[in-house]
Design a protein around this motif. Structure first.
Motif, PDB file in Angstrom:
ATOM      1  N   LEU A 163       0.860  -1.181   0.000  1.00  0.00           N
ATOM      2  CA  LEU A 163       0.000   0.000   0.000  1.00  0.00           C
ATOM      3  C   LEU A 163       0.896   1.229   0.000  1.00  0.00           C
ATOM      4  O   LEU A 163       1.922   1.256   0.685  1.00  0.00           O
ATOM      5  CB  LEU A 163      -0.902   0.025   1.237  1.00  0.00           C
ATOM      6  CG  LEU A 163      -1.807  -1.189   1.471  1.00  0.00           C
ATOM      7  CD1 LEU A 163      -2.695  -0.933   2.687  1.00  0.00           C
ATOM      8  CD2 LEU A 163      -2.643  -1.508   0.244  1.00  0.00           C
TER       9      LEU A 163
ATOM     10  N   TYR B 297      -1.389  -0.911  -4.264  1.00  0.00           N
ATOM     11  CA  TYR B 297      -2.627  -0.127  -4.257  1.00  0.00           C
ATOM     12  C   TYR B 297      -2.388   1.227  -3.588  1.00  0.00           C
ATOM     13  O   TYR B 297      -1.774   1.296  -2.518  1.00  0.00           O
ATOM     14  CB  TYR B 297      -3.732  -0.870  -3.493  1.00  0.00           C
ATOM     15  CG  TYR B 297      -4.151  -2.161  -4.145  1.00  0.00           C
ATOM     16  CD1 TYR B 297      -5.110  -2.176  -5.159  1.00  0.00           C
ATOM     17  CD2 TYR B 297      -3.580  -3.373  -3.745  1.00  0.00           C
ATOM     18  CE1 TYR B 297      -5.481  -3.379  -5.761  1.00  0.00           C
ATOM     19  CE2 TYR B 297      -3.955  -4.565  -4.339  1.00  0.00           C
ATOM     20  CZ  TYR B 297      -4.906  -4.562  -5.350  1.00  0.00           C
ATOM     21  OH  TYR B 297      -5.274  -5.740  -5.942  1.00  0.00           O
TER      22      TYR B 297
ATOM     23  N   PHE C 256      -3.388   4.922  -1.705  1.00  0.00           N
ATOM     24  CA  PHE C 256      -4.366   5.604  -0.865  1.00  0.00           C
ATOM     25  C   PHE C 256      -3.923   7.056  -0.742  1.00  0.00           C
ATOM     26  O   PHE C 256      -2.738   7.378  -0.870  1.00  0.00           O
ATOM     27  CB  PHE C 256      -4.500   4.952   0.523  1.00  0.00           C
ATOM     28  CG  PHE C 256      -3.258   4.981   1.371  1.00  0.00           C
ATOM     29  CD1 PHE C 256      -3.032   5.983   2.303  1.00  0.00           C
ATOM     30  CD2 PHE C 256      -2.297   3.975   1.246  1.00  0.00           C
ATOM     31  CE1 PHE C 256      -1.883   6.002   3.083  1.00  0.00           C
ATOM     32  CE2 PHE C 256      -1.145   3.979   2.031  1.00  0.00           C
ATOM     33  CZ  PHE C 256      -0.941   4.998   2.942  1.00  0.00           C
TER      34      PHE C 256
ATOM     35  N   GLN D  60      -9.698   5.463   3.833  1.00  0.00           N
ATOM     36  CA  GLN D  60      -9.326   4.705   2.640  1.00  0.00           C
ATOM     37  C   GLN D  60      -8.210   3.718   2.960  1.00  0.00           C
ATOM     38  O   GLN D  60      -8.233   2.567   2.492  1.00  0.00           O
ATOM     39  CB  GLN D  60      -8.871   5.676   1.551  1.00  0.00           C
ATOM     40  CG  GLN D  60      -8.573   5.007   0.214  1.00  0.00           C
ATOM     41  CD  GLN D  60      -7.992   5.982  -0.790  1.00  0.00           C
ATOM     42  OE1 GLN D  60      -7.366   6.978  -0.424  1.00  0.00           O
ATOM     43  NE2 GLN D  60      -8.208   5.716  -2.063  1.00  0.00           N
ATOM     44  N   PHE D  61      -7.237   4.149   3.746  1.00  0.00           N
ATOM     45  CA  PHE D  61      -6.140   3.264   4.153  1.00  0.00           C
ATOM     46  C   PHE D  61      -6.668   2.057   4.915  1.00  0.00           C
ATOM     47  O   PHE D  61      -6.290   0.910   4.629  1.00  0.00           O
ATOM     48  CB  PHE D  61      -5.142   4.046   5.017  1.00  0.00           C
ATOM     49  CG  PHE D  61      -4.123   3.188   5.694  1.00  0.00           C
ATOM     50  CD1 PHE D  61      -3.098   2.600   4.981  1.00  0.00           C
ATOM     51  CD2 PHE D  61      -4.188   2.955   7.066  1.00  0.00           C
ATOM     52  CE1 PHE D  61      -2.155   1.797   5.608  1.00  0.00           C
ATOM     53  CE2 PHE D  61      -3.255   2.157   7.706  1.00  0.00           C
ATOM     54  CZ  PHE D  61      -2.234   1.573   6.967  1.00  0.00           C
TER      55      PHE D  61
ATOM     56  N   GLU E  64      -9.641   0.728   4.844  1.00  0.00           N
ATOM     57  CA  GLU E  64     -10.397  -0.145   3.939  1.00  0.00           C
ATOM     58  C   GLU E  64      -9.460  -1.095   3.205  1.00  0.00           C
ATOM     59  O   GLU E  64      -9.748  -2.291   3.057  1.00  0.00           O
ATOM     60  CB  GLU E  64     -11.184   0.699   2.931  1.00  0.00           C
ATOM     61  CG  GLU E  64     -12.398   1.399   3.507  1.00  0.00           C
ATOM     62  CD  GLU E  64     -13.107   2.253   2.461  1.00  0.00           C
ATOM     63  OE1 GLU E  64     -12.769   2.126   1.257  1.00  0.00           O
ATOM     64  OE2 GLU E  64     -13.987   3.055   2.841  1.00  0.00           O
ATOM     65  N   LEU E  65      -8.314  -0.560   2.735  1.00  0.00           N
ATOM     66  CA  LEU E  65      -7.340  -1.399   2.045  1.00  0.00           C
ATOM     67  C   LEU E  65      -6.703  -2.413   2.991  1.00  0.00           C
ATOM     68  O   LEU E  65      -6.468  -3.563   2.613  1.00  0.00           O
ATOM     69  CB  LEU E  65      -6.265  -0.524   1.396  1.00  0.00           C
ATOM     70  CG  LEU E  65      -6.726   0.320   0.201  1.00  0.00           C
ATOM     71  CD1 LEU E  65      -5.669   1.354  -0.164  1.00  0.00           C
ATOM     72  CD2 LEU E  65      -7.031  -0.571  -1.004  1.00  0.00           C
TER      73      LEU E  65
ATOM     74  N   LYS F 106      -9.099  -5.191   3.490  1.00  0.00           N
ATOM     75  CA  LYS F 106      -9.260  -6.023   2.292  1.00  0.00           C
ATOM     76  C   LYS F 106      -8.040  -6.896   2.026  1.00  0.00           C
ATOM     77  O   LYS F 106      -8.163  -8.060   1.618  1.00  0.00           O
ATOM     78  CB  LYS F 106      -9.529  -5.125   1.080  1.00  0.00           C
ATOM     79  CG  LYS F 106      -9.896  -5.876  -0.186  1.00  0.00           C
ATOM     80  CD  LYS F 106     -10.331  -4.907  -1.278  1.00  0.00           C
ATOM     81  CE  LYS F 106     -10.774  -5.651  -2.531  1.00  0.00           C
ATOM     82  NZ  LYS F 106     -11.211  -4.703  -3.602  1.00  0.00           N
ATOM     83  N   TYR F 107      -6.837  -6.356   2.266  1.00  0.00           N
ATOM     84  CA  TYR F 107      -5.609  -7.066   1.870  1.00  0.00           C
ATOM     85  C   TYR F 107      -4.692  -7.406   3.040  1.00  0.00           C
ATOM     86  O   TYR F 107      -3.550  -7.833   2.833  1.00  0.00           O
ATOM     87  CB  TYR F 107      -4.821  -6.227   0.855  1.00  0.00           C
ATOM     88  CG  TYR F 107      -5.590  -5.905  -0.398  1.00  0.00           C
ATOM     89  CD1 TYR F 107      -5.837  -6.892  -1.345  1.00  0.00           C
ATOM     90  CD2 TYR F 107      -6.086  -4.619  -0.625  1.00  0.00           C
ATOM     91  CE1 TYR F 107      -6.552  -6.610  -2.500  1.00  0.00           C
ATOM     92  CE2 TYR F 107      -6.797  -4.321  -1.780  1.00  0.00           C
ATOM     93  CZ  TYR F 107      -7.033  -5.321  -2.706  1.00  0.00           C
ATOM     94  OH  TYR F 107      -7.748  -5.026  -3.842  1.00  0.00           O
TER      95      TYR F 107
ATOM     96  N   LEU G 154      -0.392  -8.192   2.940  1.00  0.00           N
ATOM     97  CA  LEU G 154       0.422  -6.976   2.914  1.00  0.00           C
ATOM     98  C   LEU G 154       1.871  -7.240   3.301  1.00  0.00           C
ATOM     99  O   LEU G 154       2.160  -7.868   4.321  1.00  0.00           O
ATOM    100  CB  LEU G 154      -0.160  -5.917   3.845  1.00  0.00           C
ATOM    101  CG  LEU G 154      -1.505  -5.298   3.422  1.00  0.00           C
ATOM    102  CD1 LEU G 154      -1.947  -4.260   4.441  1.00  0.00           C
ATOM    103  CD2 LEU G 154      -1.393  -4.667   2.039  1.00  0.00           C
TER     104      LEU G 154
END
Length: 437
Positions: A143, A187, A189, A196-197, A199-200, A203-204, A208
């Motif tokens: 990220l 991805y 942010f 937003q961070f 959320e990522l 999700k991942y 990571l």
């Protein structure tokens, strides 16, 4: 009028036939500044002055070597150290001792760090840092927030969405040539967008391998933005990589993260640490950096001597002369000058960023006005755009004459608001990445 037939533009036309993209760095393309009119090439430079191929002298109140020349051009102390290095031999079968001395100096300046690796450019350094992070964690997904160079790990974000990087500073970056198999490995942010961070991360999270963050952007983050990122990286056991390629050695002798209260696991420096000589450093905690021994990271010219020698001379002069205090004061004067002149002439501009990396934007018809500003300042003997990168060679007399010229140009721009395009002597400058014809 500016001479369109100058030697610099003539040579640049030839370069575009021989060199894809015309030059090696997007930021140095004349199309980014003043198409068909920018001098393009230099003959010599000293302090903050540059002479072009036609012998014209300019005061550089723009990028100062795209942020590399923090002390100024051809600084005598740094150049003396480099010349002595060259006379002793720059590259041999054996290693140069200065890379150990520099490692000690960087760790002294950043006591949280324990180990150091080197490259010679900012993008290379960031790529090394990401490789180390993935090697240490055994996980692929990165990220990131901000602009971090040209390498595949970064551009791969645009494989899934060709506009993914547009909000990260530089729109139009094409991932052509990046292996499609890298889709889904990085991805973006937005800086200061912890929602937003998170959320990522949700999700991942189990995939990571690291988080990459610019130390500073043009805006001040919310107080808990850094805390959220640090908490999540520590919880997941992955490194927080802080990109100090532009911000490093501006606010202090070392990383801006020390000033703003950010706590990285790995940090990357380049540009201003060696005053125009190629050098970059990746510093970090042993538990992550040691993984560099488990993956292949190796390059012949990362062992040459000039880079470490120049970095040591630059850093030592910064400490001795309090260079950052000077750059901050220069930037503060410039920013206040821009704001006051805009009010005086009723121009709508936004001024911001760190004082040593000052920036302003025209709020309306921005690219036209930016091009006109550069055009008119060039006529007055300045390399100038809507950014000002401070250096130790900028003195009061340079700032005084620069702001006097800004006063004249702002007055001119205010007088032509109805049809500014009519006063352009060449095309409008480009924004972002575009293919050259």
């Amino acid at each position: 009028m500016i001479n369109k037939m100058g030697k610099g533009q003539t040579l640049y036309k030839e370069a575009k036939r021989l060199i894809p993209g015309g030059t090696q760095l997007l930021s140095k393309r004349p199309e980014q500044l003043l198409p068909e009119l920018w001098p393009a090439y230099y003959d010599r430079a000293k302090g903050c002055e540059i002479w072009d191929l036609d012998g014209n002298r300019y005061i550089d109140m723009s990028y100062m070597g795209i942020g590399a020349n923090t002390l100024g051009y051809a600084d005598e102390d740094v150049d003396k150290a480099v010349i002595e290095c060259i006379q002793k031999g720059n590259m041999t079968t054996l290693n140069c001792p200065e890379e150990v001395e520099l490692a000690k100096k960087l760790i002294e300046l950043h006591p949280w760090a324990e180990m150091v690796r080197y490259a010679r450019g900012g993008g290379d350094g960031m790529s090394v840092a990401v490789r180390i992070a993935r090697a240490a964690t055994g996980k692929d997904v990165i990220l990131f927030s901000g602009y971090h160079g040209w390498h595949d790990w970064y551009l791969s974000a645009n494989l899934a969405d060709d506009k993914a990087l547009d909000g990260q500073l530089l729109p139009g970056l094409n991932p052509l040539g990046v292996a499609r198999g890298m889709k889904g490995t990085s991805y973006p942010f937005y800086y200061d967008n912890k929602g937003q961070f998170l959320e990522l991360v949700h999700k991942y999270g189990d995939k990571l391998g690291g988080v990459v963050l610019e130390a500073v952007r043009n805006l001040e983050p919310e107080p808990d933005f850094f805390e959220v990122i640090e908490y999540e990286t520590q919880r997941l056991g992955i490194p927080l990589i802080v990109d100090e390629v532009s911000s490093g050695f501006r606010l202090n002798t070392g990383g801006a993260h020390l000033v703003i209260g950010l706590h990285p696991d790995i940090a990357v420096f380049a540009k201003g640490m060696s005053n125009g000589y190629a050098m970059s450093a990746i510093i970090g905690k042993k538990k992550y950096m040691d993984a560099a021994q488990d993956t292949f990271i190796s390059s012949t010219y990362w062992t040459e001597r000039i880079g470490p020698v120049a970095a040591l001379a630059t850093i030592n002069k910064m400490l001795r002369c309090k260079v950052q205090d000077h750059m901050i004061e220069c930037g503060k004067t410039i920013q206040h000058g821009w704001k006051n002149l805009a009010i005086k002439h009723n121009l709508d501009i936004h001024v911001g960023s760190l004082y040593p990396l000052s920036h302003f934007d025209f709020k309306d018809n921005s690219l036209v006005y930016k091009t006109l500003f550069t055009q008119e300042m060039l006529k007055r003997g300045f390399l100038a755009t809507n950014s000002y990168y401070a250096c130790y060679a900028h003195k009061d007399e340079h700032i005084v004459v620069y702001l006097k010229a800004c006063d004249e140009v702002f007055a001119f721009l205010a007088s032509i608001k109805d049809a500014p395009e009519r006063y352009l002597e060449g095309p409008v400058c480009q924004s972002g990445f575009k293919r050259l014809s």
